[in-house]
Design an enzyme around this catalytic site. Sequence first.
Site, PDB file in Angstrom:
ATOM      1  N   HIS A 188     -13.903 -24.920  19.331  1.00 43.88           N
ATOM      2  CA  HIS A 188     -14.786 -25.573  20.299  1.00 43.88           C
ATOM      3  C   HIS A 188     -14.567 -24.948  21.682  1.00 43.88           C
ATOM      4  O   HIS A 188     -15.533 -24.664  22.409  1.00 43.88           O
ATOM      5  CB  HIS A 188     -14.492 -27.070  20.330  1.00 43.88           C
TER       6      HIS A 188
ATOM      7  N   GLU B  44     -13.609 -35.752  19.426  1.00 45.04           N
ATOM      8  CA  GLU B  44     -12.941 -35.573  18.135  1.00 45.04           C
ATOM      9  C   GLU B  44     -13.916 -35.281  16.996  1.00 45.04           C
ATOM     10  O   GLU B  44     -13.515 -34.778  15.942  1.00 45.04           O
ATOM     11  CB  GLU B  44     -12.119 -36.820  17.786  1.00 45.04           C
TER      12      GLU B  44
ATOM     13  N   HIS C  26      -7.982 -29.525  11.573  1.00 41.44           N
ATOM     14  CA  HIS C  26      -8.552 -30.324  12.660  1.00 41.44           C
ATOM     15  C   HIS C  26      -8.291 -29.675  14.020  1.00 41.44           C
ATOM     16  O   HIS C  26      -9.218 -29.474  14.820  1.00 41.44           O
ATOM     17  CB  HIS C  26      -7.947 -31.729  12.622  1.00 41.44           C
ATOM     18  N   GLU C  27      -7.035 -29.349  14.275  1.00 39.72           N
ATOM     19  CA  GLU C  27      -6.689 -28.790  15.586  1.00 39.72           C
ATOM     20  C   GLU C  27      -7.330 -27.423  15.801  1.00 39.72           C
ATOM     21  O   GLU C  27      -7.744 -27.089  16.915  1.00 39.72           O
ATOM     22  CB  GLU C  27      -5.172 -28.702  15.738  1.00 39.72           C
TER      23      GLU C  27
ATOM     24  N   HIS D 190     -10.655 -27.726  17.288  1.00 41.99           N
ATOM     25  CA  HIS D 190     -10.668 -27.864  18.746  1.00 41.99           C
ATOM     26  C   HIS D 190     -10.588 -26.489  19.409  1.00 41.99           C
ATOM     27  O   HIS D 190     -11.244 -26.237  20.429  1.00 41.99           O
ATOM     28  CB  HIS D 190      -9.485 -28.715  19.214  1.00 41.99           C
TER      29      HIS D 190
ATOM     30  N   TYR E  33     -11.720 -42.088  18.490  1.00 45.19           N
ATOM     31  CA  TYR E  33     -11.379 -41.453  17.214  1.00 45.19           C
ATOM     32  C   TYR E  33     -12.235 -42.020  16.087  1.00 45.19           C
ATOM     33  O   TYR E  33     -12.750 -41.282  15.242  1.00 45.19           O
ATOM     34  CB  TYR E  33      -9.900 -41.655  16.899  1.00 45.19           C
TER      35      TYR E  33
END
Length: 517
Positions: free
Chosen positions: A319, A341, A312-313, A316, A451
Site C-alpha cells: 500500500h 486495515e 497482512h503486514e 501494508h 479492525y
Amino acid sequence: MALKISIPGSANYKFSSKKNMNDDKTCLFFSHDELNGVPQEFLKGLDQNEEGKYKVTMQYPLLYPVLKQCSIEATRRKLLITRYSMCKDSNTEILEELVKLRHKKAALLGYDTHADFVLDARMAKTKSNVKAFLEDMVAKMKSPLKKEFEGFLKLKEEECEKNKEEYSGVVEPWDIYHFMQITEKQQYSVDNELLKEYFPMKRVTEGLLRIYQDIFNLRFVEIADHECWHEDVKLYSVFDKQNEQFLGQFYMDLHPREGKYGHAAVFGLQPGCELADGSRQPAVCALVCNFTAPTADKPSLLYHSEVETYFHEFGHAMHQICAQTECAYFSGTRVERDFVEAPSQMLENWCWEEESLRLMSGHYKDESPIPDDLMTNLVASKLANVATTTSRQLVFGVFDQDIHTKDSADTAQSFSNAHLKVMGSPAPSGTNFAAQFGHMAGGYDSQYYGYMWSEVYSEDMFQTVFKHAGVLSSEAGMKYRTSILQPGGSTDAIDMLKNMLGREPNSDAFFKAKGLV
C-alpha cells in the site's frame, strides 16, 4: 476534515510508552514439569538457569507457544498475569494522562469528546455509529461464543481430571489460547506443530514475494550492499513490471532481538509524492516482525497464524509503495483509519486458499508439499474458534471507545469491564492489559473498532473480485492495485470501494466468512 492541534507533551508520552515496552526485560523461569505439553523441540530453544529451569520471556515467539500448549493451568495463569502486568505502573500513568490531554484538545476544538473529534474524519463519522456497530457485533457473537466456551469447558474439565487439578467451571483468560489450540487440533485435525514444518521462512518469503509480484504486476530486486540498522535486515527495490517505473523500496526486519519493537508493523520512512520540479519521490517503508529466529540445526519455521501476519503486514508495505498520490499527506496508508486495515485484511485470504498456500509452503527437510488431507483440514479450519477470536477484537474496540468518550479514565477497570461485557469474565485482578496495549498510544485511539469495521469491506472485496477471478489473477490484482492501493488517501474510502465493486459495499460476505449465514 478535522483540524489538528498539538498538546505539549503528548508526543513524548507516546514515545515513552513504546520505549517502556521495548525495554522491558520481564521473564519467568519454569521447571520441565511446569511446562508439560510444550514440545521438547521448543524447550530446546529456551535458555536455562543454574537450576535447569527454562526462561520464558514476554516476547510473542516465546510467550504464545507456551500459553497455547502448556497443560498446567498455574503456569498459563502466571504467564498471562505477568504479561498483562508489564509496564503497569509507568504506562498506565502515561495512557491515563493521554486520555485527559486528548479530551482537552477535543474540547478546545469544540468537540464533546476525543471520539467525536477523531471520528469526524473517519468513515464511521460519529461515536453513536461506532457504538451501534460494536454492540451489534457483540450481540451477534453471544450465541456462537457461548457454544465455543462450552466446548472449552468440556476440554478443561477433562484436562483438570487428568492433571489432578481443581476444576473451576470457568473459562479464564489464560485458558483461551490453550483450548483454542486443542479445539483446532481435535475438530479439524490441524496439528500446528506439524504444520509449521511446511512453512520455513525462506520458502514462505519466496512464495509471498512471487504472489505479490504476479498479482500486482510488480518486480522486486534485492539490494545486496546497503547500510541499515542491523545485519539481518534486507532491502528490496520495487518496479512496475510493465513500464519499469521505480516505485520505491522496502526493508524487511523479521526476527526478534533485545530492544526491538515487539510486534508486527510496517513503518513509513519516506512518503511517495510529486516534488516541486515535477519528478517523483519514491516511497520507502520498513516491514518489522518478530518471527522465531533460525537455530544451528533448524531454519525459522512459521506457524500458519504467523504466515497470515506476514501476508497482512506485507500488504501494508505494498500500500505504501503502490500509492501514486500527488501530495505526501495522502501517500500510502494515509487513508481513513477505519479503512486502513481493509487492504491487508483482504490479502489475508491468500493464506486460506490452496492455490496460494502451495506456492509458499514445502517441508523444511525435503520441500515436500503439505499432504492433501492436512491442506483440506487447514483450509476448513478458518472457521475454528471464530467467535472467540472475533470477540477478543471486540473487547479492544469496546475498551477504546469507553476511555475516549470520557474526560478521564481508570483504564484497568475499563478494560476489565469491556472483557466482562464481551467475553463474560473480567480481566485478571490486579492487571492492566491497557498498559501494554500499544495501539492506544500508537495512533489507534478511538479507532480500534476499525479492525472489525474494515474487515467487513475486506471480505466484500475478496468475495466479489478475487474469489471468482482466482487468487492469482493479475487482472483482478491490477483492478485492486489501481482502485484501492494507487489512490492512497486522495480518494474517500467509500468511493474507492464503489469503484472496485461497481456497487455500494455490504456486509453479506463478512458474515458468510464468519460462518454466521
